[in-house]
Design an enzyme around this catalytic site. Structure first.
Site, PDB file in Angstrom:
ATOM      1  N   ASP A  73       0.684  -1.145  -0.036  1.00 45.62           N
ATOM      2  CA  ASP A  73      -0.189   0.003  -0.089  1.00 45.62           C
ATOM      3  C   ASP A  73       0.853   1.223  -0.138  1.00 45.62           C
ATOM      4  OD1 ASP A  73      -0.829   0.332   3.624  1.00 45.62           O
ATOM      5  OD2 ASP A  73       0.928  -0.546   2.464  1.00 45.62           O
ATOM      6  N   PHE A  87      -0.681  -0.665  12.512  1.00 46.33           N
ATOM      7  CA  PHE A  87      -1.709  -0.280  11.380  1.00 46.33           C
ATOM      8  C   PHE A  87      -2.198  -1.356  10.568  1.00 46.33           C
ATOM      9  CE2 PHE A  87      -3.536   2.841   8.732  1.00 46.33           C
ATOM     10  CZ  PHE A  87      -3.380   2.444   7.307  1.00 46.33           C
ATOM     11  N   ASN A  88      -1.255  -1.901   9.833  1.00 44.08           N
ATOM     12  CA  ASN A  88      -1.857  -3.018   8.769  1.00 44.08           C
ATOM     13  C   ASN A  88      -2.761  -4.039   9.412  1.00 44.08           C
ATOM     14  OD1 ASN A  88      -0.114  -1.922   6.852  1.00 44.08           O
ATOM     15  ND2 ASN A  88       1.697  -3.216   7.380  1.00 44.08           N
ATOM     16  N   ASP A 129       6.775   1.172   1.885  1.00 44.23           N
ATOM     17  CA  ASP A 129       6.399   0.387   0.622  1.00 44.23           C
ATOM     18  C   ASP A 129       7.441   0.501  -0.587  1.00 44.23           C
ATOM     19  OD1 ASP A 129       3.799   1.069   2.202  1.00 44.23           O
ATOM     20  OD2 ASP A 129       3.445  -1.176   1.639  1.00 44.23           O
ATOM     21  N   HIS A 143       9.704   0.525   7.917  1.00 41.52           N
ATOM     22  CA  HIS A 143       9.278  -0.917   8.025  1.00 41.52           C
ATOM     23  C   HIS A 143       9.265  -1.917   7.014  1.00 41.52           C
ATOM     24  CE1 HIS A 143       7.041   1.250  11.620  1.00 41.52           C
ATOM     25  NE2 HIS A 143       6.750   2.304  10.613  1.00 41.52           N
ATOM     26  N   ASP A 144       8.831  -1.614   5.914  1.00 38.13           N
ATOM     27  CA  ASP A 144       8.537  -2.767   4.889  1.00 38.13           C
ATOM     28  C   ASP A 144       9.560  -3.156   4.044  1.00 38.13           C
ATOM     29  OD1 ASP A 144       5.553  -0.836   3.704  1.00 38.13           O
ATOM     30  OD2 ASP A 144       5.850  -2.204   5.495  1.00 38.13           O
ATOM     31  N   THR A 170       2.826  -6.016   2.729  1.00 37.80           N
ATOM     32  CA  THR A 170       3.485  -4.942   3.550  1.00 37.80           C
ATOM     33  C   THR A 170       2.248  -3.894   3.702  1.00 37.80           C
ATOM     34  OG1 THR A 170       4.180  -3.749   1.444  1.00 37.80           O
ATOM     35  CG2 THR A 170       5.880  -5.316   2.625  1.00 37.80           C
ATOM     36  N   ASN A 172      -2.553   2.545   3.378  1.00 40.17           N
ATOM     37  CA  ASN A 172      -2.064   3.800   3.763  1.00 40.17           C
ATOM     38  C   ASN A 172      -2.944   5.075   3.058  1.00 40.17           C
ATOM     39  OD1 ASN A 172       0.219   3.244   5.378  1.00 40.17           O
ATOM     40  ND2 ASN A 172       1.412   2.836   3.430  1.00 40.17           N
TER      41      ASN A 172
HETATM   42  O1  RIB Z   1       2.645   0.140  10.731  1.00 41.36           O
HETATM   43  C1  RIB Z   1       3.384   0.315   9.749  1.00 41.36           C
HETATM   44  C2  RIB Z   1       2.903  -0.287   8.267  1.00 41.36           C
HETATM   45  O2  RIB Z   1       1.676   0.496   8.120  1.00 41.36           O
HETATM   46  C3  RIB Z   1       3.908   0.058   7.184  1.00 41.36           C
HETATM   47  O3  RIB Z   1       3.510  -1.219   6.112  1.00 41.36           O
HETATM   48  C4  RIB Z   1       3.204   1.167   6.462  1.00 41.36           C
HETATM   49  O4  RIB Z   1       3.744   1.394   5.257  1.00 41.36           O
HETATM   50  C5  RIB Z   1       1.797   1.081   6.988  1.00 41.36           C
HETATM   51  O5  RIB Z   1       1.233   0.251   5.796  1.00 41.36           O
HETATM   52 CA    CA Z   2       2.974  -0.541   3.979  1.00 42.34          CA
END
Ligand code: RIB
Ligand code: CA
Length: 312
Positions: free
Chosen positions: A10, A168-169, A15, A242-243, A127, A39
């Site tokens: 996303d 979040f994901n 990403d 993160h990703d 991701t 996102n």
């Molecule tokens: O919490 C971080 C994740 O949520 C990452 O993948 C960021 O891109 C969002 O998608």
């Molecule tokens: Ca992401």
């Protein structure tokens, strides 16, 4: 060892870095990019994925972008505009896409691609929210026995970011995450416990800027916006990227340490919906199909990212 990868994402600043890490690493055979609302809206994250592929030039030529689900399975979509901006990739001028999204739905692409290749050859790397992955394995249950591994960015066994306990994901689509972590396939959860170690420090930014290419300049622009957003919204001095930790793990498994642990996702808690629950009690179980990422070798991680950006 080479990896045949479907990146379900996303974009999203991190990403985009994960895409470039995959595209700039010869041992990753990127079979396709599937997009999912998270996102930002599906339309925006799909355009962003196409822009990143255009930026990557030859490396991304021929890689298809397959739009997937525009909302979570059950809950309403809540985008992360506070972190990624109105476009989903604020902070940079987005390259004009050189291709259109493919007509095939992400779920159909995932099922078709995994089922046509030998068992154990395709790795799924989500991701973003797990909506597409969950629907794919419900559409074709045999996926669970054919996928090599699911290496997902999401969750956390110690804390959340969208709520005190949910990342979040996962929080965006807890029902999808519950399906994914309870299927009988190998799952590696690269959660906040790990990705909060992948900080883009000023020294990292300087090293990337030193590459001096359109791709590296784009990433520096992304990181600059990402830094301000994380400083403002979550009090981080440097942004956690993160990703790309998922792709780095495929490239060099020693880049992070893992611990086998049973995993599940809370659906019902008013305060805890979307929490990933890893059972870390007692000795590490011998036979467990899920594991969580624990410790990152920062130097090895950033070295992989810089090498890939240099190669593009
Ligand atoms: O919490 C971080 C994740 O949520 C990452 O993948 C960021 O891109 C969002 O998608
Ligand atoms: Ca992401």
């Amino acid at each position: 060892m080479s990896h045949q990868v479907i990146l379900d994402c996303d974009p999203g600043h991190d990403d985009a870095v994960a895409m470039l890490l995959a595209l700039g690493s010869p041992s990753i055979d990127l079979l396709g990019v599937t997009t999912v609302a998270g996102n930002q809206t599906l339309a925006k994250v799909t355009r962003n994925a196409l822009s990143v592929l255009a930026l990557s030039g030859h490396a991304g030529a021929g890689v298809g972008v397959y739009p997937g689900c525009a909302r979570p399975l059950v809950r309403e979509l809540a985008v992360a505009e506070d972190i990624h901006g109105e476009s989903g990739l604020d902070g940079v001028e987005l390259p004009v896409p050189t291709a259109a999204p493919r007509d095939e739905h992400a779920v159909d692409f995932i099922v078709r691609t995994v089922m046509k290749r030998p068992p154990g050859t395709v790795t799924l790397v989500p991701t973003g929210p797990l909506t597409n992955i969950a629907l794919a394995v419900r559409r074709e249950p045999r996926l669970a026995g054919r996928v090599r591994e699911v290496v997902l960015m999401g969750g956390g066994y110690q804390r959340g970011n969208t709520t005190a306990v949910a990342e979040f994901n996962i929080r965006t689509d807890p029902e999808a995450a519950h399906i994914v972590v309870n299927e009988d396939w190998p799952v590696t959860m690269v959660g906040l416990d790990l990705t909060h170690q992948a900080l883009a420090t000023p020294a990292v930014e300087r090293e990337i800027a030193g590459i001096g290419s359109p791709v590296s300049d784009f990433v520096v622009g992304l990181l600059g916006f990402f830094r301000q957003a994380y400083q403002r919204q979550q009090g981080f001095a440097d942004p956690p990227v993160h990703d790309p930790c998922t792709i780095a793990y495929l490239l060099d498994p020693g880049v992070l340490t893992t611990r086998r642990a049973p995993l599940d996702v809370e659906l019902r808690g008013e305060l805890t919906a979307g929490m990933t629950v890893a059972d870390l009690r007692g000795p590490e179980p011998e036979n467990c199909r899920s594991q969580v990422a624990v410790c990152l070798d920062r130097e090895r991680f950033w070295s992989l990212v810089v090498s890939a950006l240099r190669a593009l």
